[in-house]
Motif scaffolding. Structure first.
Motif, PDB file in Angstrom:
ATOM      1  N   PHE A  70       8.079  -3.543   1.847  1.00  0.00           N
ATOM      2  CA  PHE A  70       6.903  -2.887   2.137  1.00  0.00           C
ATOM      3  C   PHE A  70       7.796  -1.456   2.310  1.00  0.00           C
ATOM      4  O   PHE A  70       7.541  -1.104   0.961  1.00  0.00           O
ATOM      5  CB  PHE A  70       6.713  -2.710   3.429  1.00  0.00           C
ATOM      6  N   TYR A  71       9.119  -1.384   2.345  1.00  0.00           N
ATOM      7  CA  TYR A  71       9.719   0.348   2.153  1.00  0.00           C
ATOM      8  C   TYR A  71      10.504   0.237   0.637  1.00  0.00           C
ATOM      9  O   TYR A  71      10.725   1.299   0.327  1.00  0.00           O
ATOM     10  CB  TYR A  71      10.644   0.392   3.556  1.00  0.00           C
ATOM     11  N   LEU A  72      10.388  -0.964  -0.180  1.00  0.00           N
ATOM     12  CA  LEU A  72      10.213  -0.413  -1.588  1.00  0.00           C
ATOM     13  C   LEU A  72       9.668  -0.017  -1.837  1.00  0.00           C
ATOM     14  O   LEU A  72      10.195  -0.043  -3.302  1.00  0.00           O
ATOM     15  CB  LEU A  72      11.182  -2.425  -1.397  1.00  0.00           C
ATOM     16  N   TYR A  73       8.742  -0.076  -1.469  1.00  0.00           N
ATOM     17  CA  TYR A  73       7.371   0.177  -2.539  1.00  0.00           C
ATOM     18  C   TYR A  73       6.184   1.204  -1.540  1.00  0.00           C
ATOM     19  O   TYR A  73       6.027   1.792  -2.642  1.00  0.00           O
ATOM     20  CB  TYR A  73       6.483  -1.029  -3.158  1.00  0.00           C
ATOM     21  N   PHE A  74       6.645   1.348  -0.615  1.00  0.00           N
ATOM     22  CA  PHE A  74       5.921   2.267   0.458  1.00  0.00           C
ATOM     23  C   PHE A  74       7.092   2.998   1.061  1.00  0.00           C
ATOM     24  O   PHE A  74       7.590   2.310   2.630  1.00  0.00           O
ATOM     25  CB  PHE A  74       4.648   1.923   0.498  1.00  0.00           C
ATOM     26  N   PRO A  75       7.137   4.747   1.316  1.00  0.00           N
ATOM     27  CA  PRO A  75       7.832   4.743   2.413  1.00  0.00           C
ATOM     28  C   PRO A  75       7.523   4.982   3.675  1.00  0.00           C
ATOM     29  O   PRO A  75       7.990   5.180   4.468  1.00  0.00           O
ATOM     30  CB  PRO A  75       8.242   5.923   1.686  1.00  0.00           C
ATOM     31  N   SER A  76       5.803   4.932   3.035  1.00  0.00           N
ATOM     32  CA  SER A  76       5.189   5.032   5.156  1.00  0.00           C
ATOM     33  C   SER A  76       3.419   4.448   5.083  1.00  0.00           C
ATOM     34  O   SER A  76       3.305   3.961   3.465  1.00  0.00           O
ATOM     35  CB  SER A  76       5.319   6.197   5.577  1.00  0.00           C
ATOM     36  N   LYS A  77       3.074   3.750   5.723  1.00  0.00           N
ATOM     37  CA  LYS A  77       2.198   3.609   5.857  1.00  0.00           C
ATOM     38  C   LYS A  77       0.932   5.118   5.593  1.00  0.00           C
ATOM     39  O   LYS A  77       0.380   4.232   4.582  1.00  0.00           O
ATOM     40  CB  LYS A  77       1.319   3.669   7.442  1.00  0.00           C
ATOM     41  N   GLU A  78       0.987   5.754   4.855  1.00  0.00           N
ATOM     42  CA  GLU A  78       0.603   6.826   4.427  1.00  0.00           C
ATOM     43  C   GLU A  78       0.608   6.884   3.081  1.00  0.00           C
ATOM     44  O   GLU A  78      -0.484   7.284   2.270  1.00  0.00           O
ATOM     45  CB  GLU A  78       0.276   8.200   5.290  1.00  0.00           C
ATOM     46  N   LEU A  80       1.090   4.071   1.710  1.00  0.00           N
ATOM     47  CA  LEU A  80       0.628   3.434   0.936  1.00  0.00           C
ATOM     48  C   LEU A  80      -1.326   3.694   1.172  1.00  0.00           C
ATOM     49  O   LEU A  80      -1.964   3.105   0.008  1.00  0.00           O
ATOM     50  CB  LEU A  80       0.622   2.080   1.940  1.00  0.00           C
ATOM     51  N   LEU A  81      -1.412   4.172   2.207  1.00  0.00           N
ATOM     52  CA  LEU A  81      -3.135   4.472   1.446  1.00  0.00           C
ATOM     53  C   LEU A  81      -3.874   5.535   0.812  1.00  0.00           C
ATOM     54  O   LEU A  81      -4.618   5.510   0.273  1.00  0.00           O
ATOM     55  CB  LEU A  81      -3.204   5.978   3.080  1.00  0.00           C
ATOM     56  N   GLY A  82      -2.295   6.998   0.193  1.00  0.00           N
ATOM     57  CA  GLY A  82      -2.473   7.172  -1.056  1.00  0.00           C
ATOM     58  C   GLY A  82      -2.471   5.958  -1.783  1.00  0.00           C
ATOM     59  O   GLY A  82      -3.455   6.714  -3.426  1.00  0.00           O
ATOM     60  N   ALA A  83      -2.138   4.531  -2.186  1.00  0.00           N
ATOM     61  CA  ALA A  83      -1.933   4.218  -2.868  1.00  0.00           C
ATOM     62  C   ALA A  83      -3.907   3.454  -3.547  1.00  0.00           C
ATOM     63  O   ALA A  83      -4.174   3.110  -4.341  1.00  0.00           O
ATOM     64  CB  ALA A  83      -0.904   3.172  -3.335  1.00  0.00           C
ATOM     65  N   LEU A  84      -3.909   2.902  -2.146  1.00  0.00           N
ATOM     66  CA  LEU A  84      -4.962   2.093  -2.101  1.00  0.00           C
ATOM     67  C   LEU A  84      -5.855   3.327  -2.173  1.00  0.00           C
ATOM     68  O   LEU A  84      -7.322   2.686  -3.181  1.00  0.00           O
ATOM     69  CB  LEU A  84      -5.187   1.622  -0.790  1.00  0.00           C
ATOM     70  N   GLN A  85      -6.164   4.210  -2.134  1.00  0.00           N
ATOM     71  CA  GLN A  85      -7.555   5.371  -2.675  1.00  0.00           C
ATOM     72  C   GLN A  85      -7.248   6.126  -3.893  1.00  0.00           C
ATOM     73  O   GLN A  85      -8.247   5.677  -4.550  1.00  0.00           O
ATOM     74  CB  GLN A  85      -7.050   6.928  -2.559  1.00  0.00           C
ATOM     75  N   GLN A  86      -5.689   5.606  -4.895  1.00  0.00           N
ATOM     76  CA  GLN A  86      -5.950   5.598  -5.890  1.00  0.00           C
ATOM     77  C   GLN A  86      -6.320   4.575  -6.851  1.00  0.00           C
ATOM     78  O   GLN A  86      -7.039   4.554  -7.635  1.00  0.00           O
ATOM     79  CB  GLN A  86      -4.037   5.773  -6.607  1.00  0.00           C
ATOM     80  N   ARG A  87      -5.914   3.497  -6.473  1.00  0.00           N
ATOM     81  CA  ARG A  87      -6.320   2.040  -6.643  1.00  0.00           C
ATOM     82  C   ARG A  87      -8.296   1.861  -6.468  1.00  0.00           C
ATOM     83  O   ARG A  87      -8.300   1.806  -7.682  1.00  0.00           O
ATOM     84  CB  ARG A  87      -5.781   1.428  -6.133  1.00  0.00           C
ATOM     85  N   PHE A  88      -8.854   2.786  -5.507  1.00  0.00           N
ATOM     86  CA  PHE A  88     -10.426   2.659  -5.450  1.00  0.00           C
ATOM     87  C   PHE A  88     -10.763   3.460  -6.592  1.00  0.00           C
ATOM     88  O   PHE A  88     -11.485   2.671  -7.417  1.00  0.00           O
ATOM     89  CB  PHE A  88     -10.489   2.899  -4.497  1.00  0.00           C
ATOM     90  N   VAL A  89      -9.788   4.365  -7.072  1.00  0.00           N
ATOM     91  CA  VAL A  89     -10.520   5.395  -7.472  1.00  0.00           C
ATOM     92  C   VAL A  89     -10.547   5.047  -9.409  1.00  0.00           C
ATOM     93  O   VAL A  89     -11.808   4.957 -10.444  1.00  0.00           O
ATOM     94  CB  VAL A  89     -10.437   6.935  -7.865  1.00  0.00           C
ATOM     95  N   ASP A  90      -9.587   4.180  -9.436  1.00  0.00           N
ATOM     96  CA  ASP A  90      -9.279   3.736 -10.879  1.00  0.00           C
ATOM     97  C   ASP A  90     -10.459   2.415 -11.337  1.00  0.00           C
ATOM     98  O   ASP A  90     -10.485   2.629 -12.168  1.00  0.00           O
ATOM     99  CB  ASP A  90      -7.637   3.614 -11.108  1.00  0.00           C
ATOM    100  N   ASN A  91     -10.372   1.784  -9.854  1.00  0.00           N
ATOM    101  CA  ASN A  91     -11.297   0.449 -10.104  1.00  0.00           C
ATOM    102  C   ASN A  91     -12.518   1.068 -11.004  1.00  0.00           C
ATOM    103  O   ASN A  91     -13.419   0.298 -11.190  1.00  0.00           O
ATOM    104  CB  ASN A  91     -10.997  -0.774  -8.324  1.00  0.00           C
ATOM    105  N   PHE A  92     -12.650   1.734  -9.612  1.00  0.00           N
ATOM    106  CA  PHE A  92     -14.658   2.640  -9.743  1.00  0.00           C
ATOM    107  C   PHE A  92     -14.674   3.562 -11.308  1.00  0.00           C
ATOM    108  O   PHE A  92     -15.939   3.043 -11.548  1.00  0.00           O
ATOM    109  CB  PHE A  92     -14.588   3.730  -8.530  1.00  0.00           C
ATOM    110  N   CYS A  93     -13.625   4.223 -11.680  1.00  0.00           N
ATOM    111  CA  CYS A  93     -13.676   5.188 -12.187  1.00  0.00           C
ATOM    112  C   CYS A  93     -14.067   3.721 -14.086  1.00  0.00           C
ATOM    113  O   CYS A  93     -14.782   4.162 -15.470  1.00  0.00           O
ATOM    114  CB  CYS A  93     -12.712   5.437 -13.222  1.00  0.00           C
TER     115      CYS A  93
END
Length: 225
Positions: A70-78, A80-93
């Motif tokens: 997990f920590y190789l890709y995301f330094p924290s749960k926060e 990870l949440l930011g990455a999920l937000q970006q993926r949501f917006v990218d998929n939406f667009c």
């Protein structure tokens, strides 16, 4: 084969469970699939349990990777949440752009109609995920005009229509903010009222398209006066 005079070393047995069965091994994932797998697991768990109740251990287990991975890709749960937000917006667009591109580049009204209808549909299709990944509202992060990719996409549509003299828009960014919030409000009202069925979606989409078209007054050539 063992040499003469020496005893062969038996292979080490697989770790066994108390019942004598081999313990299941964690499946090894290709590096390029680990981050998406972690994000997929987080989405599922955040929706099921909530963000606060979901630990990094839960996410790693859900993705079938070690916690250290997990920590190789995301330094924290926060993060990870930011990455999920970006993926949501990218998929939406991406879904909006796909709908818009089904129409000719010069058919600006059809492209705007497609953007509006698909925007409402996509929001309602993903409302549970949207509500989870955008759960934290921080007033200091009000960067709607600059950082909202959906609004940026709408601004481009409005400007192209204005350049083609299909409609007149004095301030494309402000107009896009107003129209985006209209769409968001109609979608939120549909969820609150429990009106998310196909017939309700079509009715609300028609109302939105009508509002958008009325908000964009036709271009008038003052030079002809």
């Amino acid at each position: 084969m063992a040499k003469s005079g020496t005893a062969a070393i038996p292979a080490s047995p697989s770790p066994a469970s108390p019942e004598g069965e081999a313990a299941p091994r964690r499946r090894t994932k290709a590096p390029e699939t680990r981050a998406p797998a972690l994000m997929d697991a987080a989405e599922r768990l955040f929706i099921e349990k909530g963000i606060a109740a979901t630990s990094i251990d839960d996410v790693a287990a859900g993705a079938q990777v070690a916690k250290g991975t997990f920590y190789l890709y995301f330094p924290s749960k926060e993060a990870l949440l930011g990455a999920l937000q970006q993926r949501f917006v990218d998929n939406f667009c991406a879904r909006l752009q796909e709908a818009v591109d089904r129409h000719r580049p010069d058919n600006h009204r059809a492209r705007l109609k497609a953007w509006t209808e698909t925007g409402l549909q996509t929001y309602l299709d993903n409302v549970a995920l949207h509500d989870v990944v955008f759960h934290e509202y921080r007033p200091e992060d009000r960067r709607m005009r600059n950082d909202n990719a959906v609004i940026t996409q709408l601004v481009a549509l409005l400007r192209r229509g204005a350049d083609a003299k299909v409609w007149a828009v004095a301030d494309a960014t402000m107009t896009a903010v107003i129209l985006f919030n209209a769409l968001h409000g109609v979608a939120d009202d549909a969820v609150a009222m429990g009106q998310t069925g196909e017939a309700d979606r079509k009715r609300r989409a028609r109302a939105l398209v009508d509002f958008f078209e009325r908000a964009l007054r036709p271009f008038e050539d003052d030079s002809a006066a």
